[in-house]
Design a protein around this motif. Structure first.
Motif, mmCIF file in Angstrom:
data_model
loop_
_atom_site.group_PDB
_atom_site.id
_atom_site.type_symbol
_atom_site.label_atom_id
_atom_site.label_comp_id
_atom_site.label_asym_id
_atom_site.label_seq_id
_atom_site.Cartn_x
_atom_site.Cartn_y
_atom_site.Cartn_z
ATOM 1 N N ARG A 68 -12.612 -40.352 6.731
ATOM 2 C CA ARG A 68 -11.641 -40.032 8.046
ATOM 3 C C ARG A 68 -12.091 -38.611 8.673
ATOM 4 O O ARG A 68 -11.960 -38.268 9.721
ATOM 5 C CB ARG A 68 -10.197 -40.137 7.540
ATOM 6 N N SER A 69 -11.840 -37.799 7.817
ATOM 7 C CA SER A 69 -12.298 -36.175 8.372
ATOM 8 C C SER A 69 -13.513 -36.121 9.040
ATOM 9 O O SER A 69 -13.731 -35.511 10.102
ATOM 10 C CB SER A 69 -12.179 -35.126 7.038
ATOM 11 N N GLU A 70 -14.545 -36.816 8.555
ATOM 12 C CA GLU A 70 -16.008 -36.785 9.227
ATOM 13 C C GLU A 70 -15.838 -37.342 10.438
ATOM 14 O O GLU A 70 -16.213 -37.001 11.448
ATOM 15 C CB GLU A 70 -16.871 -37.321 8.135
ATOM 16 N N SER A 110 -20.555 -35.558 -2.070
ATOM 17 C CA SER A 110 -19.201 -35.707 -1.581
ATOM 18 C C SER A 110 -19.070 -35.053 -0.410
ATOM 19 O O SER A 110 -19.865 -34.547 0.399
ATOM 20 C CB SER A 110 -18.357 -35.066 -2.559
ATOM 21 N N THR A 111 -17.905 -35.276 0.139
ATOM 22 C CA THR A 111 -17.646 -34.500 1.553
ATOM 23 C C THR A 111 -17.299 -33.032 1.321
ATOM 24 O O THR A 111 -17.348 -32.422 0.337
ATOM 25 C CB THR A 111 -16.169 -35.250 2.167
ATOM 26 N N ARG A 112 -17.395 -32.428 2.567
ATOM 27 C CA ARG A 112 -17.238 -30.829 2.317
ATOM 28 C C ARG A 112 -15.859 -30.582 1.757
ATOM 29 O O ARG A 112 -15.868 -29.579 0.927
ATOM 30 C CB ARG A 112 -17.225 -30.298 3.755
ATOM 31 N N SER A 113 -14.905 -31.179 1.992
ATOM 32 C CA SER A 113 -13.496 -30.765 1.505
ATOM 33 C C SER A 113 -13.565 -31.241 -0.162
ATOM 34 O O SER A 113 -13.076 -30.440 -0.973
ATOM 35 C CB SER A 113 -12.318 -31.598 1.922
ATOM 36 N N SER A 114 -14.382 -32.386 -0.363
ATOM 37 C CA SER A 114 -14.241 -32.710 -1.795
ATOM 38 C C SER A 114 -15.289 -31.672 -2.797
ATOM 39 O O SER A 114 -14.904 -31.316 -3.801
ATOM 40 C CB SER A 114 -14.969 -33.796 -1.943
ATOM 41 N N ARG A 115 -16.321 -30.919 -1.616
ATOM 42 C CA ARG A 115 -17.188 -30.159 -2.587
ATOM 43 C C ARG A 115 -16.257 -28.779 -2.773
ATOM 44 O O ARG A 115 -16.366 -28.089 -3.821
ATOM 45 C CB ARG A 115 -18.099 -29.701 -1.781
#
Length: 621
Positions: free
Chosen positions: A364-366, A519-524
């Motif tokens: 979603r965020s992407e 992973s996504t940026r927030s997950s990183r």
């Protein structure tokens, strides 16, 4: 697109497939163009189909996109069967020209690509040292701390790209093998990472001591690329730390930074002395698979994520690509309705915007980020496009130069931000309209409005229709990282237990790092809090230390094999311990120190009761 990678035969096969896909889409578009309702219905079906076939690999991504382009241009431009053969001839000539360029002038040589990737890796390592210097010199701790972490992430990404390029044997420099190159990159990365960690600790515990100043001199020389002078300065720092009376709060991180700088200098010096281990080349397997020369991103992890609210929605049981195709079809249908309400002639701009929202995104965020970038780039490009159109009006040569320059900047800067791509694309399109004598300020405003409508619809569909949450993606990525770390610890235990065991710890360390970068940026950012391999790849230290450990530590194997750090609940920042630093030693002592494994039998609270393996020098008290 996909024609720039692979052998000449693979590029030719891809070119033929692209032409066939384009022809199929153009034929269907031409056949349905006279019937508006049928054309729009078929367009939604085409969008679903071209998204669905992406499951078959990167080559089918290009095939699907070309089919979509063929249908789109034939249907919305009103192409007839009388003019279709001429258009196909032009398309064939364009593909032949692209194929010719890709196998001659633009043919990427694997050895040059790897050499430039390693040069970029070294440049990013110097960037980490430069950020550490600013942090030690008393700069804004919060700002430079974030910048240091970002540069560490970029260093890891460059290392993984280099690892993916090692799958091609022809890329190896003379005298090097895939395994030795991987080990060299890993040693350089770990050393620079340890420099960053020690610099952060020194900056946080700043006092009147001279150690931060001397440490800043070391990192400044590393940032300048003067590794010999940096090694000499690091040796002086070691002697200063070793002769201090009483252990201060800064002595250990200063010692740690000096040792890491010496390790980095030793690793760089080894580049001129290859091992000639050619026999290992055929057994090498990259830890990551590159797509178009880049890392795969979050799509690899998102494929294993199931959407929420599964009770009432039967489509949630479908796989990722089917759900993504449904999202594209829904967004396309809504964009057609909303776009036609604003403009019955130019509504296809909204359809394009809604479609591209789901190209290259997985969560979603992407999708939200890409939509915001598209609108921002269109808005900024509109102002510049109007000014340039008034300047170049009537000057065909100037218009052509601006179009070519804008297209070059669009694709060159797209790797930095999607907004730049839209900014320069709008400039190129406005110049084309100026050449066709169709340019007006109202036309560009209409494009902005249609783009905003399509982006808003794409974002709404991504948030409501079968959404993939970032927290769920981060949870899957975290589980994959812990599983990779478990295999790394098991391999370390096996290698310590049996001297003849063939365990590639460097490869397992790379797999654990790759599990985080997908992973996504927030997950990183979440994984970085857990001491992950993205910002602090300490799991690679297991690999490096086990190469130095004498094969006499069999009793450690059971505890290492059981050290699987999977928490029973999400961790917080207070649960993340600091890496144990050795006691201060002189420069002479660092030349003969071996390592031994030490098992910590007191896990942090809220972890499952399993021991954790750590490695410290054998002469540490």
């Amino acid at each position: 697109m996909g024609m720039l990678w692979g052998t000449a035969a693979e590029k030719a096969t891809t070119a033929v497939g692209l032409f066939v896909a384009l022809a199929i889409g153009a034929v269907f578009g031409t056949a349905t163009a006279p019937h508006r309702d049928l054309m729009l219905t078929m367009f939604i079906v085409v969008e679903f189909g071209v998204t669905y076939v992406q499951r078959f690999g990167p080559r089918f991504v290009g095939y699907g996109f070309m089919c979509w382009m063929g249908y789109f241009f034939a249907a919305f431009s009103g192409t007839s069967f009388a003019t279709l053969p001429t258009l196909m001839v032009y398309a064939a000539l364009a593909l032949v020209w692209m194929l010719f360029l890709s196998v001659t002038v633009l043919h990427p040589r694997s050895d040059r690509v790897l050499r430039r990737t390693l040069a970029a890796f070294a440049a990013r390592a110097r960037g980490v040292a430069a950020a550490a210097t600013e942090l030690l010199d008393g700069g804004d701790g919060a700002r430079w701390g974030r910048r240091l972490q970002q540069r560490q992430v970029r260093l890891v990404e460059a290392a993984l790209i280099a690892d993916g390029q090692l799958g091609d044997i022809s890329a190896y420099p003379a005298g090097w093998s895939g395994s030795t190159l991987r080990r060299w990159v890993l040693d350089c990365q770990l050393a620079m990472d340890e420099v960053a960690i020690a610099a952060t600790t020194l900056a946080a515990e700043r006092n009147s001591s001279e150690l931060p100043t001397k440490a800043a001199q070391v990192t400044k020389l590393l940032a300048a690329g003067d590794n010999a002078a940096a090694a000499a300065s690091a040796a002086e720092l070691l002697d200063v730390v070793a002769h201090e009376h009483g252990a201060s709060a800064q002595s250990r991180p200063a010692h740690h930074l000096a040792v890491a700088a010496l390790d980095y200098g030793d690793a760089i010096a080894r580049w001129t002395f290859p091992t000639n281990a050619v026999h290992e080349q055929h057994d090498f397997e990259p830890a990551v698979t590159l797509v178009m020369g880049n890392l795969t991103g979050s799509g690899k992890v998102a494929r294993d994520v199931q959407p929420r609210r599964r009770r009432w929605n039967l489509f949630t049981r479908s796989d990722f690509m089917t759900r993504r195709a449904i999202q594209v079809a829904v967004a396309g249908a809504l964009a057609v309705v909303a776009g036609r309400a604003l403009s019955p002639e130019r509504y296809y701009w909204a359809v394009i915007a809604a479609f591209v929202m789901f190209v290259g995104t997985a969560t979603r965020s992407e999708t939200v980020t890409k939509g915001a970038h598209r609108v921002a780039g269109t808005l900024g490009g509109l102002v510049v496009a109007i000014a340039l159109a008034n300047i170049t009006a009537g000057n065909t040569a100037a218009i052509l130069v601006v179009i070519l320059a804008a297209l070059f900047c669009s694709y060159y800067l797209s790797a930095i931000a999607y907004a730049y791509m839209q900014f320069f694309l709008l400039i190129a399109v406005s110049q084309l309209y100026s050449y066709l004598h169709e340019f007006t300020d109202h036309l560009l405003m209409l494009r902005l409005e249609e783009t905003a409508i399509g982006a808003a619809i794409g974002i709404a569909v991504a948030l409501v229709c079968l959404p993939v949450h970032d927290s769920d993606t981060g949870r899957v990525a975290r589980a994959e990282y812990y599983d990779a770390l478990h295999h790394l610890l098991v391999g370390a235990a096996e290698q310590l237990d049996a001297p003849g065991t063939a365990v590639d710890l460097d490869a397992r360390s790379r797999y654990s790092t790759a599990a985080c970068t997908s992973s996504t940026r927030s997950s990183r950012r979440r994984l970085a809090r857990y001491g992950s391999a993205v910002t602090r790849p300490r799991c690679g230290t297991v690999s490096r230390c086990c190469r130095r450990v004498p094969r006499t530590h069999g009793p450690c194997r059971p505890r290492c094999a059981n050290a699987r750090p999977i928490p029973d609940r999400p961790l917080s920042r207070k649960h993340v311990g600091t890496w144990p630093l050795p006691r201060p030693r002189s420069h002479a002592e660092t030349q003969t120190t071996s390592c031994r494994p030490v098992i910590s039998t007191r896990p942090p609270r809220h972890w499952t009761s399993r021991p954790r393996a750590r490695w410290i020098p054998s002469n540490a008290k």
